[in-house]
Motif scaffolding. Structure first.
Motif, short mmCIF file in Angstrom:
data_model
loop_
_atom_site.label_atom_id
_atom_site.label_comp_id
_atom_site.label_asym_id
_atom_site.label_seq_id
_atom_site.Cartn_x
_atom_site.Cartn_y
_atom_site.Cartn_z
N GLU A 1 0.90 -1.16 0.00
CA GLU A 1 0.00 0.00 0.00
C GLU A 1 0.93 1.20 0.00
N ILE B 1 1.38 5.08 0.34
CA ILE B 1 0.65 6.20 0.92
C ILE B 1 1.44 7.49 0.73
N ARG C 1 1.36 11.64 1.47
CA ARG C 1 0.74 12.64 2.36
C ARG C 1 1.23 14.04 2.01
N ALA D 1 -2.19 13.97 9.16
CA ALA D 1 -3.51 13.45 9.56
C ALA D 1 -3.35 11.98 9.91
N SER E 1 -2.75 8.25 10.80
CA SER E 1 -1.69 7.52 11.49
C SER E 1 -0.40 8.32 11.57
N PHE E 2 -0.19 9.26 10.64
CA PHE E 2 1.03 10.10 10.69
C PHE E 2 0.99 10.96 11.96
N ASP F 1 -1.29 -5.07 7.90
CA ASP F 1 -0.65 -4.14 6.95
C ASP F 1 0.50 -3.35 7.60
N ASP G 1 -4.13 13.20 2.05
CA ASP G 1 -3.30 12.00 1.84
C ASP G 1 -4.13 10.98 1.07
N LYS H 1 -4.01 6.54 -0.53
CA LYS H 1 -3.36 5.23 -0.65
C LYS H 1 -3.51 4.73 -2.08
N ASP I 1 -12.95 6.46 -0.04
CA ASP I 1 -12.49 5.37 0.85
C ASP I 1 -10.97 5.40 1.02
N THR I 2 -10.26 5.85 0.01
CA THR I 2 -8.81 5.70 -0.02
C THR I 2 -8.04 7.02 -0.01
N CYS I 3 -8.77 8.12 0.07
CA CYS I 3 -8.13 9.45 0.13
C CYS I 3 -8.72 10.23 1.30
N ARG J 1 -15.04 6.23 9.84
CA ARG J 1 -14.07 5.71 10.82
C ARG J 1 -14.28 6.34 12.19
P1 TMP Z 1 -3.62 6.47 7.66
O1 TMP Z 1 -3.41 7.90 8.08
O2 TMP Z 1 -4.63 5.74 8.48
O3 TMP Z 1 -2.32 5.74 7.54
O4 TMP Z 1 -4.24 6.52 6.18
C1 TMP Z 1 -3.56 7.18 5.13
C2 TMP Z 1 -4.43 7.18 3.88
O5 TMP Z 1 -4.59 5.87 3.38
C3 TMP Z 1 -5.84 7.73 4.09
O6 TMP Z 1 -6.16 8.57 2.98
C4 TMP Z 1 -6.73 6.52 4.11
C5 TMP Z 1 -5.98 5.52 3.27
N1 TMP Z 1 -6.13 4.15 3.74
C6 TMP Z 1 -6.67 3.18 2.92
O7 TMP Z 1 -7.04 3.47 1.78
N2 TMP Z 1 -6.77 1.91 3.39
C7 TMP Z 1 -6.36 1.54 4.62
O8 TMP Z 1 -6.49 0.37 4.99
C8 TMP Z 1 -5.80 2.56 5.49
C9 TMP Z 1 -5.35 2.21 6.87
C10 TMP Z 1 -5.70 3.83 5.01
#
Ligand code: TMP
Length: 238
Positions: free
Chosen positions: A90, A92, A94, A98, A100-101, A129, A175, A177, A197-199, A216
């Motif tokens: 994956e 990522i 940024r 925001a 997890s960072f 992951d 950010d 993924k 879902d992924t941004c 979330r």
């Molecule tokens: P994070 O800050 O939780 O690491 O997420 C960083 C970016 O990645 C955020 O835009 C959400 C995306 N993401 C996914 O698409 N799938 C995942 O399983 C996770 C944990 C984050």
């Protein structure tokens, strides 16, 4: 193109074989999970929005020199894509602190970086992951050196294209993924999805969250956020 047997079911999508061995059909569901599947729910209409948004963004990126797996949108929830073998990383990127960072490094959310960051997670649900660096990825034989270099180049190019695209729509791209795949000839292409879902998308003026963080973090108005992003990206109402 004939839809054949289901090959794989993920948290948000199903993947089917077609009568062309080089082409798969992706079906987008309304299912949502967070925290590695611990939190489960439904975001009504999400699948249709993520399908359209992903395909729109993949076509924008193709025009800007990022090769993708996109082939053809069939209907609201189904899309044909090139068959790839997914690189189990994956990726990522940024632009603003925001998630997890902020948590890992003990900083507030909303710090604008001078330069984007990149990080990799090993795509493995059983292990949750885990974050890894390029040397770990090589040691685990997840990708070659040349593939990692190409993935980084494409990920940063994707960020430049998307940052500009979203700025014009009054959205800060916080950010996101990405996942990449290999075509049968080894070419690296962008795969999976690009969606709320992924941004992380924040309204440029109000800083309202317009992405899956609403699910979330139980912020409410989840469906409205997805609809608003569909409107800003494609200019249509859900
Ligand atoms: P994070 O800050 O939780 O690491 O997420 C960083 C970016 O990645 C955020 O835009 C959400 C995306 N993401 C996914 O698409 N799938 C995942 O399983 C996770 C944990 C984050």
């Amino acid at each position: 193109m004939e839809k054949k047997e289901m090959l794989y079911e993920g948290k948000a999508k199903q993947v089917f074989a077609t009568d062309d061995p080089e082409v798969l059909l992706v079906h987008y569901k309304d299912d949502a999970t967070a925290f590695n599947g611990l939190k489960k729910g439904t975001i009504t209409g999400k699948g249709a929005i993520n399908n359209r948004v992903t395909n729109f963004m993949m076509q924008v990126l193709e025009k800007e020199g990022v090769p993708t797996h996109f082939v053809e949108e069939l209907n609201e929830r189904d899309t044909l894509v090139k068959k790839v073998s997914i690189v189990p990383l994956e990726v990522i990127i940024r632009n603003i602190s925001a998630g997890s960072f902020a948590k890992h490094y003990g900083v507030e959310e909303g710090i604008v970086f001078d330069e984007p960051t990149i990080e990799f997670s090993y795509k493995n649900d059983e292990l949750g992951d885990p974050l890894i660096n390029e040397y770990h990825a090589l040691a685990l034989k997840l990708a070659t050196k040349a593939e990692i270099a190409r993935i980084k180049e494409l990920a940063f190019r994707t960020n430049e294209v998307m940052k500009k695209f979203f700025k014009e729509r009054k959205v800060d791209l916080v950010d996101f993924k990405l996942e990449f795949g290999r075509l049968s000839d080894g070419t690296i292409v962008l795969a999976d999805e690009i969606s709320p879902d992924t941004c992380r998308f924040w309204d440029s003026e109000t800083h309202d969250k317009l992405d899956k963080d609403r699910f979330r973090r139980d912020l409410g108005n989840v469906e409205d956020a997805y609809k608003e992003m569909l409107k800003r990206i494609i200019g249509i109402e859900a």
